[in-house]
Scaffold this motif. Sequence first.
Motif, PDB file in Angstrom:
ATOM      1  N   HIS A  85       0.853  -1.192   0.000  1.00  0.00           N
ATOM      2  CA  HIS A  85       0.000   0.000   0.000  1.00  0.00           C
ATOM      3  C   HIS A  85       0.892   1.247   0.000  1.00  0.00           C
ATOM      4  O   HIS A  85       1.972   1.236   0.601  1.00  0.00           O
ATOM      5  N   GLU A 114      -2.661  -4.099  -2.773  1.00  0.00           N
ATOM      6  CA  GLU A 114      -3.083  -2.763  -3.051  1.00  0.00           C
ATOM      7  C   GLU A 114      -1.864  -1.867  -3.216  1.00  0.00           C
ATOM      8  O   GLU A 114      -1.018  -1.774  -2.329  1.00  0.00           O
ATOM      9  N   HIS A 150      -5.123   1.923  -5.379  1.00  0.00           N
ATOM     10  CA  HIS A 150      -5.598   2.910  -4.414  1.00  0.00           C
ATOM     11  C   HIS A 150      -5.092   4.287  -4.846  1.00  0.00           C
ATOM     12  O   HIS A 150      -3.933   4.428  -5.205  1.00  0.00           O
ATOM     13  N   HIS A 175      -9.773   0.778  -6.909  1.00  0.00           N
ATOM     14  CA  HIS A 175     -10.616   0.317  -5.804  1.00  0.00           C
ATOM     15  C   HIS A 175     -11.102   1.498  -4.971  1.00  0.00           C
ATOM     16  O   HIS A 175     -10.451   2.524  -4.893  1.00  0.00           O
TER      17      HIS A 175
HETATM   18 ZN   LIG Z   1      -7.464   1.655  -0.444  1.00  0.00          ZN
END
Ligand SMILES: [Zn+2]
Length: 281
Positions: A85, A114, A150, A175
């Motif tokens: 992330h 992600e 993301h 997303h």
């Molecule tokens: Zn996210």
Amino acid sequence: MVLVFETDGEIIMTTLETQPGELIDIGVNLTNKRLLTNIDQVLQQATEVNVTKLIVTGTSIEHSKIAVELCNQFPDQLFCTSGIHPHDAKEWDQDSLQQLKSLASLDCVKAIGETGLDFNRDFSPRNQQIDVFQQQLELAIEYKKPVFLHQRDAFDTFITLLQENRDQLKNVVSHCFTDNKKALYKLLDLDCHIGVTGWICDERRGQELQKLVKDIPSNRLMLETDAPYLLPRDLPEKPAGNLNLPKYLPHILQTVARLQNKETHILAAETLSTTKQFFEI
Ligand SMILES: [Zn+2]
């Protein structure tokens, strides 16, 4: 479904509750302690409302490894993504790529992510976020896997990087889409899929998305809870601790169906087919 009967010239209309049909939650943070401690119950409750499969979101190497373990434990119900992330981009070291490669080669890992950019919180330096995002796009290209993305307050940089890599990438999903019309159209122009969460149920923050959701073609729309985050704000009963769960996915489905003026079972069937194609499940 509305049924119309005619008896002696009198028209009687009856509404039948139609079961929404099987659903897949494409974004569940099942490695989060709040869900992990009750995993059997979380999965059981999802099954009860026909949310038959979940894609567990991998947000760091450690969490991606836990996600893979969960997939091994519940092979009929769970798949996962594996990635880093943007918040965790600062943890990237010379070992990370190799670790991500061994995760990416597993069958249960259905997408890379992600990953992406978050210039809203800036938990990692921006140049490092960009570098780690680019490396994961290249990883997805190498392993021919979709990407689970993301983006927050970083759209221009994000779309530029995506544009540069798009023709080599397979499927791409943005997303938890919460952005504006221009962003949506740019993503659709790049043939990206759009993930919609319970954000759409928010009477204030969700207003723009409520208007926009009609513009997402059914073969590009997928549904997700992002549990345990983003509890839909308009649930009839507020659950204890404001904990969002995959069992609330049918509520998101119903909201989207209402806004798109579609019957829920039709939308369910469409998103199911889109999701299966996207993740190849
Ligand atoms: Zn996210």
